[in-house]
Design a protein around this motif. Structure first.
Motif, PDB file in Angstrom:
ATOM      1  N   GLN A 337       0.825  -1.218   0.000  1.00 10.86           N
ATOM      2  CA  GLN A 337       0.000   0.000   0.000  1.00 10.86           C
ATOM      3  C   GLN A 337       0.856   1.262   0.000  1.00 10.86           C
ATOM      4  N   SER A 338       2.048   1.167   0.597  1.00  9.62           N
ATOM      5  CA  SER A 338       2.926   2.342   0.665  1.00  9.62           C
ATOM      6  C   SER A 338       3.387   2.799  -0.705  1.00  9.62           C
ATOM      7  N   GLN A 340       1.344   3.001  -3.208  1.00 10.68           N
ATOM      8  CA  GLN A 340       0.187   3.606  -3.868  1.00 10.68           C
ATOM      9  C   GLN A 340      -0.333   4.850  -3.148  1.00 10.68           C
ATOM     10  N   ARG A 341      -0.058   4.942  -1.846  1.00 16.62           N
ATOM     11  CA  ARG A 341      -0.539   6.092  -1.078  1.00 16.62           C
ATOM     12  C   ARG A 341       0.389   6.348   0.108  1.00 16.62           C
ATOM     13  N   ASP A 342       0.243   7.533   0.706  1.00 17.88           N
ATOM     14  CA  ASP A 342       1.008   7.842   1.915  1.00 17.88           C
ATOM     15  C   ASP A 342       0.366   7.157   3.118  1.00 17.88           C
ATOM     16  N   ASP A 344      -0.476   6.507   7.066  1.00 20.34           N
ATOM     17  CA  ASP A 344      -0.629   7.399   8.211  1.00 20.34           C
ATOM     18  C   ASP A 344       0.373   7.033   9.298  1.00 20.34           C
TER      19      ASP A 344
END
Length: 398
Positions: A337-338, A340-342, A344
């Protein structure tokens, strides 16, 4: 394969490596030049006799330095005693370092434990060639370079000839080297930032003196009369050439200084000429790889050195690390996932915790668990796509 980070490596080295036998007609000059060819004199060993060239890439800088020091010590043992008794060598080398090293409580405890001469020597070499076992609590002393390791070899030769290290020999030779470097830098017509860095380099590398206390204005002030061994004279010449070359060139006035030094040391001009040419050729070729020519700030340099070691350890443990990461499903999902997106803050915290758990299962990677070691985790995270390419490519099956 020999692993200088694992106990028993010295005995394995002697059992597996075909060491060269010294020629009967070998002179001190030829012996020194052959050792210098390895790069050991400059603290940057390229290749050792009996070791396949491709093996060098399998060792870290510290591991290569350990083997180089062992080789140099055994070489001077052969040259000095004309013997090749490996057991006698390890006994004498251990006794030498025992005399050379201050005996603290930790060392006293080590001496009380049963150990073979080779195991004791491993412990001494490990302490002499500093490794990044504790990346923040460790003293910055000796981390900048191993260029002064040849001092150990010279002192060991005296130990072999006389049965002990001459009183104040180590302090005296360091002071002479520092005075020589200081004098060489005064000769330079154009001062550069490299000169100050070189001073910091030597000041961080010596053990028995301080560069700041050295104030020499002429060759005659240096106590060369205390050093009668030709090997010492050759080493002084090379260190002078190194000091003068640190800005990438040697002017005519600087060459004159080296020749005058050689004459004062009663060294043939032919050797001085060879020393200058070899220094120029060797450092011109390998400067980008030699850490003390890329030295900027002790902390930054230390981090860079540690980073190289960490990357090396990750590559060495690639298969096991890949297996451990793949077995952690949540970690794999977060890593994917890292891309594809930042993530939290909570997700980043989970990645950090789970990676540290993975490192706990691999002894070589426990460096990440040491004080400050977690600051190096970004290096591991950055390297993961190379370990798990399929996890970051939706067109490939896991």
């Amino acid at each position: 394969m020999i692993n200088p980070s694992v106990h028993g490596w010295i005995e394995k080295y002697f059992a597996e490596v075909a060491l060269p036998y010294l020629r009967d007609n070998l002179t001190a000059e030829n012996w020194y030049e052959e050792l210098r060819d390895t790069g050991f004199i400059y603290g940057h060993t390229l290749q050792l006799p009996g070791i396949p060239p491709e093996t060098n890439n399998l060792w870290s800088v510290e591991e290569r330095s350990k083997i180089a020091l062992l080789y140099a010590l055994f070489a001077v043992y052969q040259f000095t005693t004309t013997q090749q008794d490996r057991l006698d060598f390890t006994q004498k080398a251990s006794a030498f370092y025992q005399e050379m090293s201050p005996v603290g409580i930790g060392q006293l405890w080590k001496n009380l434990l049963p150990a073979t001469p080779a195991q004791k020597l491993e412990s001494f070499i490990d302490g002499r060639v500093q490794t990044n076992k504790d990346i923040f609590r460790k003293n910055f002393s000796h981390i900048v370079t191993n260029a002064l390791l040849f001092v150990d070899v010279l002192a060991f030769r005296h130990f072999l000839l006389k049965g002990s290290i001459p009183e104040k020999y180590l302090k005296r030779i360091e002071e002479t080297l520092m005075g020589l470097v200081s004098l060489a830098l005064r000769v330079k017509g154009e001062k550069t930032v490299h000169d100050d860095l070189l001073i910091k380099l030597f000041d961080a590398s010596v053990r028995y003196t301080k560069f700041s206390k050295i104030n020499i204005t002429g060759i005659q002030q240096l106590p060369f009369e205390a050093f009668k061994d030709p090997l010492e004279s050759y080493y002084f010449l090379d260190m002078a050439a190194l000091a003068l070359w640190n800005d990438g060139k040697i002017e005519n006035e600087e060459k004159y200084f080296v020749y005058a030094l050689g004459e004062y040391l009663q060294v043939d001009d032919s050797f001085t000429e060879t020393a200058l040419a070899f220094t120029h050729r060797f450092i011109s070729t390998h400067r980008s790889e030699m850490h003390y020519f890329n030295y900027s700030h002790p902390v930054k340099h230390f981090y860079d050195q540690t980073a190289q070691s960490v990357i090396f350890l990750i590559k060495r443990n690639k298969k096991r690390l890949t297996k451990e990461i793949r077995e952690s499903k949540e970690l794999m999902q977060l890593l994917a996932q890292s891309t594809q997106r930042d993530l939290d803050a909570e997700e980043k915290k989970k990645i950090k915790k789970q990676l540290l758990d993975v490192c706990k299962t691999i002894p070589s990677l426990t460096i990440f668990l040491l004080p400050g070691g977690s600051l190096l985790l970004p290096l591991l995270i950055k390297f993961i796509p190379q370990l798990l390419p399929s996890a970051f490519n939706e067109n490939l099956e896991d």
